[in-house]
Design a protein around this motif. Structure first.
Motif, PDB file in Angstrom:
ATOM      1  N   THR A  17       0.769  -1.131   0.045  1.00  0.00           N
ATOM      2  CA  THR A  17      -0.210   0.012   0.260  1.00  0.00           C
ATOM      3  C   THR A  17       0.616   1.179  -0.020  1.00  0.00           C
ATOM      4  O   THR A  17       1.942   1.256   0.259  1.00  0.00           O
ATOM      5  N   TYR A  21      -2.926   4.871   2.444  1.00  0.00           N
ATOM      6  CA  TYR A  21      -3.360   3.925   3.013  1.00  0.00           C
ATOM      7  C   TYR A  21      -2.688   3.524   4.232  1.00  0.00           C
ATOM      8  O   TYR A  21      -3.614   3.240   5.221  1.00  0.00           O
ATOM      9  N   LEU A  47     -12.943   4.811   1.441  1.00  0.00           N
ATOM     10  CA  LEU A  47     -12.226   4.056   0.491  1.00  0.00           C
ATOM     11  C   LEU A  47     -12.750   3.275  -0.588  1.00  0.00           C
ATOM     12  O   LEU A  47     -12.098   2.952  -1.757  1.00  0.00           O
ATOM     13  N   PRO A 116     -13.033  -0.471  -6.323  1.00  0.00           N
ATOM     14  CA  PRO A 116     -11.836  -0.250  -5.895  1.00  0.00           C
ATOM     15  C   PRO A 116     -10.943  -1.580  -6.046  1.00  0.00           C
ATOM     16  O   PRO A 116     -11.093  -2.720  -6.229  1.00  0.00           O
ATOM     17  N   GLN A 119      -5.689  -3.811  -3.623  1.00  0.00           N
ATOM     18  CA  GLN A 119      -4.999  -3.236  -2.475  1.00  0.00           C
ATOM     19  C   GLN A 119      -5.987  -2.461  -1.346  1.00  0.00           C
ATOM     20  O   GLN A 119      -5.860  -2.405  -0.426  1.00  0.00           O
ATOM     21  N   THR A 120      -6.958  -1.652  -2.027  1.00  0.00           N
ATOM     22  CA  THR A 120      -7.896  -0.891  -1.420  1.00  0.00           C
ATOM     23  C   THR A 120      -8.819  -1.784  -0.499  1.00  0.00           C
ATOM     24  O   THR A 120      -9.182  -1.571   0.591  1.00  0.00           O
ATOM     25  N   ARG A 121      -9.288  -2.897  -1.083  1.00  0.00           N
ATOM     26  CA  ARG A 121     -10.089  -3.870  -0.422  1.00  0.00           C
ATOM     27  C   ARG A 121      -9.419  -4.679   0.679  1.00  0.00           C
ATOM     28  O   ARG A 121     -10.076  -4.886   1.555  1.00  0.00           O
TER      29      ARG A 121
END
Length: 142
Positions: A17, A21, A47, A116, A119-121
């Motif tokens: 991230t 993040y 996010l 998303p 990596q956002t999840r």
């Protein structure tokens, strides 16, 4: 999920991230149980581009699609290709555990924007883990 496994996943997330993040994860880690739920709801909404997010305490009712700890999505027992197909219809659950004990779930209502990335999840799953850790140390959830 056990605390060592949650820490391991947090470390994995940290390696993939960016600074924004990491700042989110760090900020939430400093919060107490009285404020963590509201802050994580705000973070998840931003996010993931949600139109609504709420924490539902207690028993599991129904079988909504689920955002898994590895960032994947399942509908029933089947994997859902969220990157290709978008979010499944309706609310999506993101379960919250404290010390390997189910405490509740965030119910996520996706917005109309882009999906998303993984990596956002993963950051979202880490925030749910932090919520579980904070609630577990504060005693029974209300």
């Amino acid at each position: 999920m056990s605390q060592p496994a949650a820490r391991s996943r947090r470390l994995e997330v940290i390696t993939v991230t960016d600074a924004a993040y990491l700042a989110r994860i760090h900020r939430v880690a400093t919060l107490d149980a009285d404020t963590v739920v509201d802050e994580v709801r705000r973070e998840l909404t931003e996010l993931l581009g949600l139109t609504a997010c709420r924490l539902q305490y207690g028993t599991l009712v129904g079988q909504p699609p689920r955002l898994q700890n590895d960032g994947s999505v399942t509908v029933g027992r089947r994997s859902w290709d969220v990157d290709a197909a978008g979010w499944p219809e309706g609310e999506i659950e993101l379960r919250v555990y404290g010390n390997a004990r189910y405490l509740g779930r965030f119910m996520l209502t996706p917005g109309p924007g882009p999906i998303p990335p993984l990596q956002t999840r993963l950051v979202a799953a880490t925030l749910a883990d932090q919520t579980g850790a904070a609630l577990d140390t504060s005693g029974p959830a209300g």
